[in-house]
Design an enzyme around this catalytic site. Structure first.
Site, PDB file in Angstrom:
ATOM      1  CG  ASP A  50       6.300  -1.824 -26.947  1.00 25.11           C
ATOM      2  OD1 ASP A  50       6.126  -0.892 -27.744  1.00 25.11           O
ATOM      3  OD2 ASP A  50       5.826  -1.847 -25.807  1.00 25.11           O
ATOM      4  CE  LYS A  72       8.241   4.646 -25.820  1.00 25.63           C
ATOM      5  NZ  LYS A  72       7.158   4.020 -26.571  1.00 25.63           N
ATOM      6  CG  MET A 187      11.173   0.237 -17.797  1.00 25.84           C
ATOM      7  SD  MET A 187      10.002   1.260 -18.726  1.00 25.84           S
ATOM      8  CE  MET A 187       8.740   1.599 -17.478  1.00 25.84           C
TER       9      MET A 187
END
Length: 269
Positions: A50, A72, A187
């Site tokens: 990641d 991402k 997030m």
């Protein structure tokens, strides 16, 4: 680096060619890797990692391993999840020892289950190696206990966006607001003002404490504090990656804030 043949690894599970390990890298500090994660890293032929996995963590990998970036990040060009899963499948089918390295824990808002389901559909053996979730370990580095018997007997973990990147509209905000005294948000920076408005509308108090932990467990960690009602005023100070915690959990931070300048000098956390 500890050699893969070190006695500490005696009896550890074999990382067989043609298999995939879905491994949690923890919240950031390299010292928070588990021994099983370290063992896997040192055996892997390829590491698919990641965006938030640091160079320090990747430095534990087999020196001959191929590294594939599959990160991402919200608002930035990012790998497509279906492509990541296809890559894992193809690498395993080619006979590689494939280590998928994900920030935090693979099964806590990490889409690890989606990748595991894809592997299972292609009859590829896999192992899940849990990691320390940022919503627990990251808060601990900020002196914020996610539970305390005087404050809360439950906690809610919330993702701040859905598959499309929008606010998760399927959430029952009225029910969520009443479900637990402490809400930990992953997030959620982009949609934080909207989340705050929905929680306020659902009955949470405007003077409830909010703490935002940025770059948790790293020497660059920053924490800002405010209230649910003044979230808009906090926004100019907030940058991802960040954890957001609502409720009384942060009230002990002035006493429990142990991650001081001296502690940050240790590169392992």
């Amino acid at each position: 680096m500890v050699s893969p043949s070190h006695p500490i690894f005696e009896g550890f599970p074999e990382f067989r060619p043609g298999t995939v390990w879905l491994v949690g890298a923890g919240p950031g500090a390299p010292g928070l890797l588990t021994l099983l994660a370290l063992h896997g890293l040192q055996q892997a032929d390829v590491v698919v990692h990641d965006a938030l996995v640091s160079d320090a963590v990747l430095g534990f990998a087999n020196p001959s391993a191929e590294h594939i970036h599959a990160g991402k990040r919200g608002g930035k060009p990012s790998a497509v999840q279906a492509d990541i899963t296809r890559t894992l499948i193809a690498l395993a089918q080619s006979g590689k020892r494939v280590l998928r390295l994900k920030g935090g824990d693979p099964f806590v808002f990490g889409r690890g289950a989606e990748e595991a389901l894809g592997l299972a559909a292609h009859n590829i053996d896999f192992r899940i190696v849990p990691g320390i979730s940022a919503g627990i370990g990251g808060l601990a580095y900020a002196g914020i206990p996610v539970t305390h018997r005087d404050f809360n007997q439950s906690v809610t973990f919330l993702t701040g966006h859905d598959l499309s990147g929008d606010l998760p509209l399927a959430i029952d905000w009225a029910g969520l607001a009443k479900a637990a005294p402490v809400i930990v948000m992953y997030m959620a920076v982009k949609h934080l003002p909207d989340i705050a408005a929905r929680l306020l509308a659902a009955g949470r108090a405007p003077d409830e404490a909010v703490a935002v932990v940025m770059e948790a467990t790293l020497p660059t960690q920053r924490v800002i504090s405010g209230t649910l009602g003044d979230v808009a005023a906090l926004m100019p100070q907030i940058a991802p990656p960040a954890l957001i915690v609502l409720g009384p959990a942060s009230s002990l931070r002035p006493v429990l804030d142990w991650y001081d300048t001296a502690a940050r000098e240790n590169r392992y956390g």
